[in-house]
Motif scaffolding. Structure first.
Motif, PDB file in Angstrom:
ATOM      1  N   PRO A 443       0.823  -1.209   0.000  1.00  0.00           N
ATOM      2  CA  PRO A 443       0.000   0.000   0.000  1.00  0.00           C
ATOM      3  C   PRO A 443       0.856   1.258   0.000  1.00  0.00           C
ATOM      4  N   ARG A 444       0.304   2.303  -0.539  1.00  0.00           N
ATOM      5  CA  ARG A 444       1.071   3.542  -0.717  1.00  0.00           C
ATOM      6  C   ARG A 444       1.650   4.072   0.600  1.00  0.00           C
ATOM      7  N   ARG A 445       0.858   4.027   1.673  1.00  0.00           N
ATOM      8  CA  ARG A 445       1.332   4.553   2.952  1.00  0.00           C
ATOM      9  C   ARG A 445       2.503   3.737   3.500  1.00  0.00           C
ATOM     10  N   ILE A 446       2.399   2.420   3.330  1.00  0.00           N
ATOM     11  CA  ILE A 446       3.483   1.553   3.809  1.00  0.00           C
ATOM     12  C   ILE A 446       4.757   1.811   3.022  1.00  0.00           C
ATOM     13  N   LYS A 447       4.613   1.962   1.709  1.00  0.00           N
ATOM     14  CA  LYS A 447       5.791   2.263   0.879  1.00  0.00           C
ATOM     15  C   LYS A 447       6.423   3.590   1.295  1.00  0.00           C
ATOM     16  N   SER A 448       5.587   4.572   1.585  1.00  0.00           N
ATOM     17  CA  SER A 448       6.115   5.880   1.996  1.00  0.00           C
ATOM     18  C   SER A 448       6.909   5.758   3.290  1.00  0.00           C
ATOM     19  N   VAL A 449       6.375   4.978   4.238  1.00  0.00           N
ATOM     20  CA  VAL A 449       7.079   4.770   5.513  1.00  0.00           C
ATOM     21  C   VAL A 449       8.417   4.074   5.274  1.00  0.00           C
ATOM     22  N   ILE A 450       8.412   3.058   4.395  1.00  0.00           N
ATOM     23  CA  ILE A 450       9.640   2.317   4.090  1.00  0.00           C
ATOM     24  C   ILE A 450      10.695   3.256   3.500  1.00  0.00           C
ATOM     25  N   TYR A 451      10.297   4.110   2.560  1.00  0.00           N
ATOM     26  CA  TYR A 451      11.255   5.018   1.928  1.00  0.00           C
ATOM     27  C   TYR A 451      11.801   6.037   2.925  1.00  0.00           C
ATOM     28  N   VAL A 452      10.956   6.501   3.818  1.00  0.00           N
ATOM     29  CA  VAL A 452      11.413   7.452   4.839  1.00  0.00           C
ATOM     30  C   VAL A 452      12.420   6.779   5.772  1.00  0.00           C
ATOM     31  N   VAL A 453      12.123   5.551   6.187  1.00  0.00           N
ATOM     32  CA  VAL A 453      13.036   4.817   7.059  1.00  0.00           C
ATOM     33  C   VAL A 453      14.375   4.584   6.363  1.00  0.00           C
ATOM     34  N   LEU A 454      14.332   4.189   5.075  1.00  0.00           N
ATOM     35  CA  LEU A 454      15.576   3.984   4.322  1.00  0.00           C
ATOM     36  C   LEU A 454      16.389   5.271   4.252  1.00  0.00           C
ATOM     37  N   ALA A 455      15.697   6.379   3.986  1.00  0.00           N
ATOM     38  CA  ALA A 455      16.393   7.671   3.876  1.00  0.00           C
ATOM     39  C   ALA A 455      17.037   8.063   5.203  1.00  0.00           C
ATOM     40  N   LEU A 456      16.328   7.850   6.308  1.00  0.00           N
ATOM     41  CA  LEU A 456      16.870   8.189   7.620  1.00  0.00           C
ATOM     42  C   LEU A 456      18.085   7.316   7.963  1.00  0.00           C
ATOM     43  N   LEU A 457      17.997   6.032   7.602  1.00  0.00           N
ATOM     44  CA  LEU A 457      19.133   5.141   7.847  1.00  0.00           C
ATOM     45  C   LEU A 457      20.347   5.563   7.031  1.00  0.00           C
ATOM     46  N   VAL A 458      20.130   5.920   5.771  1.00  0.00           N
ATOM     47  CA  VAL A 458      21.242   6.376   4.926  1.00  0.00           C
ATOM     48  C   VAL A 458      21.876   7.631   5.523  1.00  0.00           C
ATOM     49  N   LEU A 459      21.061   8.581   5.970  1.00  0.00           N
ATOM     50  CA  LEU A 459      21.584   9.808   6.570  1.00  0.00           C
ATOM     51  C   LEU A 459      22.344   9.512   7.857  1.00  0.00           C
ATOM     52  N   PHE A 460      21.833   8.556   8.637  1.00  0.00           N
ATOM     53  CA  PHE A 460      22.478   8.216   9.907  1.00  0.00           C
ATOM     54  C   PHE A 460      23.845   7.583   9.676  1.00  0.00           C
ATOM     55  N   TYR A 461      23.944   6.705   8.679  1.00  0.00           N
ATOM     56  CA  TYR A 461      25.198   6.004   8.417  1.00  0.00           C
ATOM     57  C   TYR A 461      26.124   6.777   7.480  1.00  0.00           C
TER      58      TYR A 461
END
Length: 473
Positions: A443-461
């Motif tokens: 679902p669109r909302r789940i995909k959005s959450v996944i992309y946000v989490v990926l982006a935050l992890l990339v920024l953190f590392y």
């Protein structure tokens, strides 16, 4: 310039804005911009490398007209000139020192001691990739699969397109040149797909591969002091490090190309879900394995001239593929190991059993048989990766010996747990995506959450700028 660097994060949007908002009315000027950006991107390491790239590009551009001549003798002459030119560049910059040292050691065995002259020069980044681009272009013209390109700018963009310049995928002229010569229009869906690929690639590189690299480097450097279980985990960790590193690079390259209206060849299709070695090589570094198949294996006769020649040709392409990766016996051994793994499948006519199907195509989980096949294949591939990662043959053999004998050293359970924390999510994501590559079914909302989490992890590392493994090839 590294994809995982601040410089690239400034470079990419700058070129993107110029490409679509300043030069968008002229295809010719868009291609000139891409060419300038590509040389700037490549020259970020060294302007001297730019000279070699330009020379190689110009020579193959001229050879393309020569191999198109109706006189087949002259055409064949230009074909050989191109081969000698490209292999000569590789021989000088990548293989000269290796052969010189082997020659010196050979003479020493005969009691003759001599000093050889070694070249004190760095291997130009991406040299194995752009020389293969040039050779495939000339080969295809000679075989009447491609017409010579009159516009030098178009051809130069094909060779030096910055997303694929330093580590592939190895493009074919018949696939990329028509896109270069055709007017391109901005596509919101294509651009969004490109951004998602870039994000996924950065996650695999910055979060997974670079984190595993710290663990792997420590284990391989101090393998004598590691417990056997730690060494096994270290080999597994490297398997996922190199996968995350190289497939991550490829995802960023494909995503970046989409931002400019280009579609590049797929280079990975979840190789660690392969059920045999033949399937693994149809899913790992696809552009290279298909290059050797089309331009070496088939011209040698392939498998159509009897089993004996098929075995010979199989060993040739695997050994050459290993040597392509680097001037070292460890890479030759790595290629030879894969040849030995492929050989039983060839002799039993089972090397083409899994050509298009996906494991557990209609099921959520694999069958017991499929799981066993994948585990056996992964174990074999991981064993071979030890030779690829080790500093030399002695270290590879020492590492493997310690992996079956070092039981007196203390176990490092925390390290094993750390490795699992990185590889299990990657395996889960790949399994989720395996049926429809690059398409996240949710679902669109789940995909959005996944992309946000990926982006935050990339920024953190995100921090330390580490080279991609395949930059050295």
């Amino acid at each position: 310039m590294l994809f995982n660097s601040v410089e690239f994060l400034l470079f990419l949007p700058s070129v993107f804005i110029l490409y679509w908002f300043v030069f968008n009315r002229s295809l010719h000027w868009q291609n000139i911009l891409i060419l300038i950006a590509s040389y700037f991107f490549y020259g970020w390491w060294s302007w001297k490398f730019m000279v070699l790239l330009a020379l190689s590009t110009f020579l193959d551009y001229l050879y393309g007209f020569g191999v198109a001549l109706q006189n087949r003798k002259r055409a064949r002459l230009f074909l050989w000139l191109s081969v000698l030119n490209n292999l000569g560049i590789l021989a000088v910059f990548k293989y000269y020192n290796f052969f010189a040292l082997q020659f010196q050691q050979g003479l020493a065995l005969l009691g003759l001691h001599t000093n050889v002259v070694l070249l004190q020069v760095a291997i130009p980044i991406g040299i194995s990739f752009y020389t293969f681009h040039g050779m495939s272009y000339v080969f295809d013209i000679y075989r009447d699969k491609q017409k010579p390109v009159k516009n030098f700018i178009d051809y130069a963009v094909f060779v030096s397109f910055f997303p694929l310049l330093v580590a592939g995928p190895i493009e074919r002229a018949s696939h990329l040149l028509p896109q270069i010569r055709k007017k391109r229009f901005f596509n919101n869906i294509q651009a969004a797909d490109g951004c998602r690929l870039i994000l996924w690639g950065l996650f695999k590189k910055v979060v997974i591969a670079d984190s595993l690299a710290v663990i792997v480097d420590n284990i391989f450097t101090h393998y004598h002091d590691q417990h056997a279980s730690s060494l096994i985990v270290g080999a597994i960790a490297f398997s996922f490090q190199i996968y995350g590193d190289f497939s991550g690079y490829t995802d960023i390259a494909l995503g970046t190309a989409k931002l400019f209206g280009f579609e590049l060849l797929t280079n990975f299709k979840f190789p660690y879900f392969s059920r045999d070695i033949a399937e693994f090589w149809r899913r790992w570094h696809i552009s290279l394995s298909s290059w050797f198949r089309d331009y070496l294996y088939i011209p040698l006769g392939g498998s159509k001239q009897g089993k004996l020649k098929a075995v010979r040709n199989t060993f040739i392409i695997f050994l050459v593929s290993g040597f392509w990766h680097g001037a070292s016996w460890k890479y030759i051994a790595w290629g030879g190991i894969h040849a030995c793994g492929f050989l039983p499948l060839l002799l039993l006519n089972r090397n083409r059993k899994h050509t298009s199907d996906v494991v557990a195509q209609e099921r959520r989980l694999p069958s017991g048989r499929e799981l066993a096949q994948m585990m056996v294949t992964f174990t074999f591939v991981t064993f071979a990766w030890v030779f690829f990662r080790a500093a030399d043959m002695r270290e590879a053999i020492g590492y493997l010996t310690s992996a079956v004998t070092n039981y007196k050293q203390p176990k490092d359970l925390l390290m094993c747990l750390s490795v699992c924390c990185y590889i299990i999510p990657l395996i889960g994501c790949d399994w989720w995506l395996r049926r429809d590559e690059r398409s996240l079914k949710a679902p669109r909302r789940i995909k959005s959450v996944i992309y946000v989490v990926l982006a935050l992890l990339v920024l953190f590392y995100f921090g330390k700028q580490t080279n991609f493994i395949y930059f050295q090839f």
